[in-house]
Design a protein around this motif. Sequence first.
Motif, mmCIF file in Angstrom:
data_model
loop_
_atom_site.group_PDB
_atom_site.id
_atom_site.type_symbol
_atom_site.label_atom_id
_atom_site.label_comp_id
_atom_site.label_asym_id
_atom_site.label_seq_id
_atom_site.Cartn_x
_atom_site.Cartn_y
_atom_site.Cartn_z
ATOM 1 N N PHE A 7 -33.812 -18.119 -44.440
ATOM 2 C CA PHE A 7 -33.682 -17.789 -43.021
ATOM 3 C C PHE A 7 -35.046 -17.702 -42.345
ATOM 4 O O PHE A 7 -36.063 -17.518 -43.012
ATOM 5 N N PRO A 8 -35.071 -17.782 -41.004
ATOM 6 C CA PRO A 8 -36.333 -17.587 -40.278
ATOM 7 C C PRO A 8 -36.907 -16.192 -40.551
ATOM 8 O O PRO A 8 -36.170 -15.257 -40.909
ATOM 9 N N ALA A 9 -38.195 -16.034 -40.342
ATOM 10 C CA ALA A 9 -38.904 -14.794 -40.691
ATOM 11 C C ALA A 9 -38.290 -13.546 -40.056
ATOM 12 O O ALA A 9 -38.193 -12.504 -40.713
ATOM 13 N N ASP A 10 -37.871 -13.622 -38.805
ATOM 14 C CA ASP A 10 -37.310 -12.430 -38.161
ATOM 15 C C ASP A 10 -35.997 -11.991 -38.815
ATOM 16 O O ASP A 10 -35.746 -10.798 -38.992
ATOM 17 N N ILE A 11 -35.191 -12.958 -39.232
ATOM 18 C CA ILE A 11 -33.927 -12.640 -39.913
ATOM 19 C C ILE A 11 -34.202 -12.175 -41.344
ATOM 20 O O ILE A 11 -33.543 -11.258 -41.843
ATOM 21 N N GLN A 12 -35.196 -12.785 -41.988
ATOM 22 C CA GLN A 12 -35.595 -12.330 -43.324
ATOM 23 C C GLN A 12 -35.947 -10.846 -43.301
ATOM 24 O O GLN A 12 -35.560 -10.096 -44.197
ATOM 25 N N ALA A 13 -36.669 -10.431 -42.266
ATOM 26 C CA ALA A 13 -37.079 -9.023 -42.162
ATOM 27 C C ALA A 13 -35.859 -8.110 -42.064
ATOM 28 O O ALA A 13 -35.818 -7.054 -42.714
ATOM 29 N N LEU A 14 -34.856 -8.508 -41.298
ATOM 30 C CA LEU A 14 -33.632 -7.706 -41.190
ATOM 31 C C LEU A 14 -32.886 -7.653 -42.519
ATOM 32 O O LEU A 14 -32.426 -6.589 -42.951
ATOM 33 N N PRO A 51 -30.933 -2.251 -33.013
ATOM 34 C CA PRO A 51 -31.548 -1.795 -34.265
ATOM 35 C C PRO A 51 -30.485 -1.651 -35.367
ATOM 36 O O PRO A 51 -29.353 -1.260 -35.081
ATOM 37 N N LEU A 52 -30.868 -1.990 -36.574
ATOM 38 C CA LEU A 52 -29.945 -1.816 -37.702
ATOM 39 C C LEU A 52 -29.704 -0.319 -37.929
ATOM 40 O O LEU A 52 -30.656 0.462 -37.955
ATOM 41 N N PRO A 53 -28.444 0.084 -38.123
ATOM 42 C CA PRO A 53 -28.146 1.494 -38.387
ATOM 43 C C PRO A 53 -28.370 1.826 -39.871
ATOM 44 O O PRO A 53 -27.425 2.030 -40.626
ATOM 45 N N LEU A 54 -29.633 1.871 -40.278
ATOM 46 C CA LEU A 54 -29.955 2.019 -41.702
ATOM 47 C C LEU A 54 -29.449 3.336 -42.284
ATOM 48 O O LEU A 54 -29.012 3.369 -43.440
ATOM 49 N N ASP A 55 -29.476 4.411 -41.501
ATOM 50 C CA ASP A 55 -28.943 5.688 -41.998
ATOM 51 C C ASP A 55 -27.445 5.580 -42.265
ATOM 52 O O ASP A 55 -26.942 6.120 -43.251
ATOM 53 N N LEU A 56 -26.738 4.895 -41.395
ATOM 54 C CA LEU A 56 -25.303 4.705 -41.576
ATOM 55 C C LEU A 56 -25.027 3.812 -42.785
ATOM 56 O O LEU A 56 -24.123 4.094 -43.576
ATOM 57 N N ILE A 57 -25.806 2.757 -42.950
ATOM 58 C CA ILE A 57 -25.657 1.896 -44.121
ATOM 59 C C ILE A 57 -25.857 2.721 -45.394
ATOM 60 O O ILE A 57 -25.088 2.603 -46.350
ATOM 61 N N THR A 58 -26.859 3.597 -45.387
ATOM 62 C CA THR A 58 -27.106 4.465 -46.541
ATOM 63 C C THR A 58 -25.884 5.323 -46.841
ATOM 64 O O THR A 58 -25.444 5.405 -47.997
ATOM 65 N N LYS A 59 -25.314 5.956 -45.824
ATOM 66 C CA LYS A 59 -24.143 6.814 -46.022
ATOM 67 C C LYS A 59 -22.960 6.021 -46.583
ATOM 68 O O LYS A 59 -22.258 6.498 -47.477
ATOM 69 N N ILE A 60 -22.761 4.827 -46.060
ATOM 70 C CA ILE A 60 -21.646 3.996 -46.519
ATOM 71 C C ILE A 60 -21.853 3.599 -47.979
ATOM 72 O O ILE A 60 -20.920 3.651 -48.787
ATOM 73 N N VAL A 61 -23.061 3.199 -48.333
ATOM 74 C CA VAL A 61 -23.342 2.785 -49.714
ATOM 75 C C VAL A 61 -23.145 3.964 -50.668
ATOM 76 O O VAL A 61 -22.519 3.814 -51.726
ATOM 77 N N ILE A 62 -23.650 5.136 -50.311
ATOM 78 C CA ILE A 62 -23.459 6.320 -51.165
ATOM 79 C C ILE A 62 -21.966 6.617 -51.339
ATOM 80 O O ILE A 62 -21.510 6.926 -52.442
ATOM 81 N N TYR A 63 -21.209 6.493 -50.267
ATOM 82 C CA TYR A 63 -19.758 6.679 -50.330
ATOM 83 C C TYR A 63 -19.132 5.680 -51.306
ATOM 84 O O TYR A 63 -18.305 6.042 -52.143
ATOM 85 N N ARG A 64 -19.540 4.411 -51.193
ATOM 86 C CA ARG A 64 -18.980 3.369 -52.064
ATOM 87 C C ARG A 64 -19.372 3.597 -53.534
ATOM 88 O O ARG A 64 -18.582 3.350 -54.434
ATOM 89 N N VAL A 65 -20.584 4.091 -53.791
ATOM 90 C CA VAL A 65 -20.999 4.401 -55.165
ATOM 91 C C VAL A 65 -20.053 5.455 -55.745
ATOM 92 O O VAL A 65 -19.548 5.300 -56.864
ATOM 93 N N LYS A 66 -19.799 6.516 -54.983
ATOM 94 C CA LYS A 66 -18.895 7.579 -55.451
ATOM 95 C C LYS A 66 -17.489 7.043 -55.652
ATOM 96 O O LYS A 66 -16.817 7.372 -56.634
ATOM 97 N N GLN A 67 -17.043 6.229 -54.728
ATOM 98 C CA GLN A 67 -15.703 5.653 -54.806
ATOM 99 C C GLN A 67 -15.545 4.790 -56.061
ATOM 100 O O GLN A 67 -14.563 4.917 -56.788
ATOM 101 N N ASN A 68 -16.527 3.931 -56.322
ATOM 102 C CA ASN A 68 -16.456 3.077 -57.508
ATOM 103 C C ASN A 68 -16.555 3.890 -58.794
ATOM 104 O O ASN A 68 -15.943 3.540 -59.797
ATOM 105 N N ALA A 69 -17.337 4.965 -58.777
ATOM 106 C CA ALA A 69 -17.439 5.825 -59.963
ATOM 107 C C ALA A 69 -16.103 6.491 -60.253
ATOM 108 O O ALA A 69 -15.689 6.593 -61.424
#
Length: 119
Positions: free
Chosen positions: A14-21, A96-114
């Motif tokens: 991808f172009p550099a700006d998309i790579q950064a995201l 802006p990317l909601p990185l805090d929300l992504i973090t919360k969702i990933v932590i939720y999914r880790v617990k769910q898969n466990a």
Amino acid sequence: MTTYMTVTDYITSFPADIQALLQQVRQTIQQAAPDATETIKYAIPTFVLNGNLVHYAAFKHHIGFYPAPTGIRAFEKELAPYKQGKGSIQFPFDQPLPLDLITKIVIYRVKQNAEKKKK
């Protein structure tokens, strides 16, 4: 459709700006789920831990994030501003990317898969 061997191959296509995201999303997931492994599934970057954890991808106008339908239902209110599908969320490039929300969702999914693994 292009077949990517690694997540890095995917991101660098991808172009550099998309790579950064994409790198921001990747690093956020890695920090939230340090034991997860990275791979390519369905031709997009995927993190796996006790099964598929989350997927993400770049498109013409957004980053697609795929935390499974349960990952979306659990964060309905926080995700309300974003376009969604059954198991997908679109994060537009012009916001802006909601990185805090992504973090919360990933932590939720880790617990769910466990929990799923224990059964």
